[in-house]
Design an enzyme around this catalytic site. Structure first.
Site, short mmCIF file in Angstrom:
data_model
loop_
_atom_site.label_atom_id
_atom_site.label_comp_id
_atom_site.label_asym_id
_atom_site.label_seq_id
_atom_site.Cartn_x
_atom_site.Cartn_y
_atom_site.Cartn_z
N PRO A 75 12.30 -37.52 46.44
CA PRO A 75 11.90 -37.28 45.06
C PRO A 75 12.29 -35.86 44.66
CG PRO A 75 9.97 -37.34 46.49
CD PRO A 75 11.15 -37.71 47.33
N HIS A 76 12.80 -35.71 43.46
CA HIS A 76 13.25 -34.40 43.02
C HIS A 76 13.28 -34.34 41.50
CE1 HIS A 76 16.84 -36.94 43.37
NE2 HIS A 76 17.34 -36.24 42.36
N ALA A 77 13.23 -33.11 41.00
CA ALA A 77 13.33 -32.91 39.56
C ALA A 77 13.72 -31.48 39.26
CB ALA A 77 12.00 -33.23 38.88
#
Length: 147
Positions: free
Chosen positions: A63-65
């Site tokens: 997960p990344h942003a």
């Protein structure tokens, strides 16, 4: 600025759903001083998941942003006993996560981290250590990839 430290690793994630895991990461990011708002960062993680899955396969997701709420680049790692439905590329549940935190303006750093980690996740020894190692072993393992 340290991208990753031992307090950013949780080998006892409790979440049973994607939303719960992302909330745990947002709270861990806040505790580590990497974001200005856990709620805001959670929203950005969730928006990224809606674009396309971050489930890498083999029980792992990244997960990344890129987010306005991220105050400095960071990497968090989590592992849990629960198998969480994640719409991974192999349609298998996930129980190990590497969460990338990048400021909104950090496009190149985001791509560099994602590329380095994605390549390393093809290494069965790296994956085995990530899935079974202690917090210190995981710290050493991941720092060796992102430094």
């Amino acid at each position: 600025m340290e991208i990753m430290n031992i307090s950013g690793i949780n080998v006892a994630m409790k979440g049973m759903t994607k939303a719960e895991i992302l909330k745990e990461f947002a709270e861990l990011a806040l505790l580590n001083g990497k974001v200005s708002s856990a709620e805001g960062f959670y929203g950005d993680l969730w928006l990224r998941e809606e674009e396309s899955t971050t489930g890498f396969g083999g029980g792992i997701a990244i997960p990344h942003a890129k987010s306005a709420f991220v105050t400095e680049v960071g990497v968090l790692v989590g592992r849990g006993a629960n198998e969480v439905a994640w719409e991974a590329l192999d349609d298998q549940p996930v129980h190990c996560w590497i969460c990338l935190l990048v400021p909104e303006t950090g496009g190149q750093e985001h791509l560099r981290l994602l590329s380095q980690l994605s390549r390393k996740l093809m290494d069965p020894d790296f994956v085995a250590k990530l899935k079974s190692g202690s917090e210190q072993e995981i710290l050493t393992l991941v720092q060796g990839v992102i430094s």
